[in-house]
Design a protein around this motif. Structure first.
Motif, short mmCIF file in Angstrom:
data_model
loop_
_atom_site.label_atom_id
_atom_site.label_comp_id
_atom_site.label_asym_id
_atom_site.label_seq_id
_atom_site.Cartn_x
_atom_site.Cartn_y
_atom_site.Cartn_z
N CYS A 98 -86.11 -79.16 -25.99
CA CYS A 98 -85.81 -79.92 -27.21
C CYS A 98 -85.03 -79.13 -28.24
CB CYS A 98 -87.11 -80.40 -27.86
SG CYS A 98 -88.12 -81.41 -26.78
N GLY A 99 -85.08 -77.83 -28.16
CA GLY A 99 -84.42 -77.00 -29.15
C GLY A 99 -82.92 -77.02 -29.03
N ARG A 100 -82.27 -76.56 -30.04
CA ARG A 100 -80.81 -76.52 -30.06
C ARG A 100 -80.33 -75.07 -30.04
NH1 ARG A 100 -79.33 -81.48 -29.78
NH2 ARG A 100 -80.13 -83.06 -31.16
N GLU A 101 -81.02 -74.26 -29.27
CA GLU A 101 -80.65 -72.85 -29.18
C GLU A 101 -80.54 -72.44 -27.72
OE1 GLU A 101 -84.12 -70.32 -30.35
OE2 GLU A 101 -85.03 -72.28 -30.62
N ALA A 102 -79.75 -71.47 -27.48
CA ALA A 102 -79.57 -70.99 -26.11
C ALA A 102 -80.64 -69.96 -25.80
CB ALA A 102 -78.20 -70.37 -25.96
N SER A 103 -81.07 -69.95 -24.55
CA SER A 103 -82.03 -68.96 -24.10
C SER A 103 -81.32 -67.64 -23.84
CB SER A 103 -82.70 -69.46 -22.82
OG SER A 103 -83.53 -68.47 -22.29
N ALA A 104 -82.04 -66.55 -24.04
CA ALA A 104 -81.47 -65.22 -23.79
C ALA A 104 -81.60 -64.84 -22.32
CB ALA A 104 -82.17 -64.19 -24.67
N VAL A 105 -82.30 -65.66 -21.53
CA VAL A 105 -82.49 -65.37 -20.11
C VAL A 105 -81.88 -66.50 -19.28
CG1 VAL A 105 -84.58 -64.00 -20.44
CG2 VAL A 105 -84.78 -66.44 -20.03
N SER A 106 -81.54 -66.17 -18.06
CA SER A 106 -81.00 -67.18 -17.14
C SER A 106 -82.14 -68.05 -16.61
CB SER A 106 -80.30 -66.49 -15.98
OG SER A 106 -81.24 -65.80 -15.18
N LEU A 107 -81.80 -69.13 -15.97
CA LEU A 107 -82.80 -70.00 -15.36
C LEU A 107 -83.60 -69.22 -14.31
CD1 LEU A 107 -84.10 -72.75 -14.90
CD2 LEU A 107 -82.22 -73.31 -13.37
N TYR A 108 -82.92 -68.41 -13.53
CA TYR A 108 -83.59 -67.59 -12.52
C TYR A 108 -84.63 -66.67 -13.17
CZ TYR A 108 -84.21 -64.18 -8.77
OH TYR A 108 -84.76 -63.34 -7.81
N ASP A 109 -84.23 -65.98 -14.24
CA ASP A 109 -85.16 -65.07 -14.92
C ASP A 109 -86.29 -65.81 -15.61
OD1 ASP A 109 -83.73 -62.84 -14.09
OD2 ASP A 109 -82.47 -62.83 -15.88
N ALA A 110 -86.02 -67.03 -16.10
CA ALA A 110 -87.06 -67.83 -16.75
C ALA A 110 -88.19 -68.16 -15.78
CB ALA A 110 -86.47 -69.10 -17.33
N CYS A 111 -87.86 -68.25 -14.50
CA CYS A 111 -88.89 -68.54 -13.50
C CYS A 111 -89.94 -67.43 -13.43
CB CYS A 111 -88.25 -68.72 -12.13
SG CYS A 111 -87.23 -70.19 -11.97
N PHE A 112 -89.59 -66.24 -13.83
CA PHE A 112 -90.51 -65.11 -13.74
C PHE A 112 -91.26 -64.84 -15.05
CE2 PHE A 112 -87.31 -64.48 -10.47
CZ PHE A 112 -88.13 -64.36 -9.35
N LEU A 113 -90.99 -65.62 -16.09
CA LEU A 113 -91.66 -65.43 -17.37
C LEU A 113 -93.10 -65.92 -17.37
CD1 LEU A 113 -88.93 -66.41 -19.99
CD2 LEU A 113 -89.73 -64.12 -19.40
N ALA A 114 -93.46 -66.82 -16.46
CA ALA A 114 -94.78 -67.43 -16.48
C ALA A 114 -95.90 -66.40 -16.34
CB ALA A 114 -94.89 -68.48 -15.37
N GLY A 115 -95.65 -65.26 -15.76
CA GLY A 115 -96.67 -64.23 -15.61
C GLY A 115 -96.92 -63.43 -16.89
N GLU A 116 -96.08 -63.61 -17.88
CA GLU A 116 -96.21 -62.88 -19.15
C GLU A 116 -97.14 -63.65 -20.10
OE1 GLU A 116 -94.70 -59.99 -19.66
OE2 GLU A 116 -93.41 -60.02 -17.90
N THR A 117 -97.60 -62.98 -21.14
CA THR A 117 -98.38 -63.67 -22.17
C THR A 117 -97.47 -64.63 -22.92
OG1 THR A 117 -97.93 -62.01 -23.86
CG2 THR A 117 -99.89 -61.67 -22.50
N TRP A 118 -98.02 -65.64 -23.58
CA TRP A 118 -97.21 -66.63 -24.26
C TRP A 118 -96.32 -66.03 -25.34
CZ3 TRP A 118 -100.67 -71.60 -24.86
CH2 TRP A 118 -100.86 -72.15 -23.61
N PRO A 119 -96.82 -65.12 -26.18
CA PRO A 119 -95.91 -64.53 -27.17
C PRO A 119 -94.79 -63.71 -26.52
CG PRO A 119 -98.20 -64.16 -27.81
CD PRO A 119 -98.21 -64.72 -26.42
N GLU A 120 -95.10 -63.02 -25.43
CA GLU A 120 -94.10 -62.23 -24.72
C GLU A 120 -93.05 -63.14 -24.08
OE1 GLU A 120 -92.15 -58.78 -23.26
OE2 GLU A 120 -93.55 -59.13 -24.89
N GLN A 121 -93.48 -64.28 -23.54
CA GLN A 121 -92.53 -65.24 -22.97
C GLN A 121 -91.52 -65.68 -24.01
OE1 GLN A 121 -94.30 -68.66 -21.07
NE2 GLN A 121 -95.81 -67.41 -20.00
#
Length: 131
Positions: A98-121
């Motif tokens: 919903c946001g209007r900002e670009a992510s600093a990570v690629s879609l591939y890298d976003a797949c690996f964020l789920a293992g991090e804590t929510w603030p770290e994600q």
């Protein structure tokens, strides 16, 4: 008739890079996106698919990721990686969809964020990495 000195040449400093295997035109570094900035359709599609797969697994339609992968006709490794998008922090999902900002990570890298804590994600997905 037009003469050679009547011609105006406009140069726009754009770069072409590949994103998700497709060429994408990148604006200049000092460009600020307007309010009508749209989300990356690849990210939206991947998140929607991941949530659909998660619901099907939660409903007991599939017992394993291997069964799910066979049913949707994709590699088990790909399904396993993309399914992680359904387990991202609510704030990250909201900002990605919903946001209007670009992510600093690629879609591939976003797949690996789920293992991090929510603030770290959130920090890794949206803070400028300096590149």
């Amino acid at each position: 008739m037009t003469h050679a000195d009547d011609t105006i040449r406009v140069l726009i400093p754009l770069k072409v890079r590949k994103k998700n295997g497709r060429p994408k035109i990148l604006p200049p570094a000092d460009y600020l996106p307007s309010e009508d900035h749209m989300q990356d359709p690849h990210v939206l599609r991947a998140i929607g698919r991941a949530w659909g797969w998660r619901r099907r697994m939660d409903a007991g339609e599939f017992a394993t990721i291997q069964e799910l992968a066979e049913a949707v006709g994709l590699a088990e490794r790909h399904v396993s990686r993309q399914l992680r998008l359904a387990y991202l922090a609510p704030e990250v999902l909201k900002r990605l969809t919903c946001g209007r900002e670009a992510s600093a990570v690629s879609l591939y890298d976003a797949c690996f964020l789920a293992g991090e804590t929510w603030p770290e994600q959130s920090r890794r997905a949206f803070e400028n990495t300096g590149s």
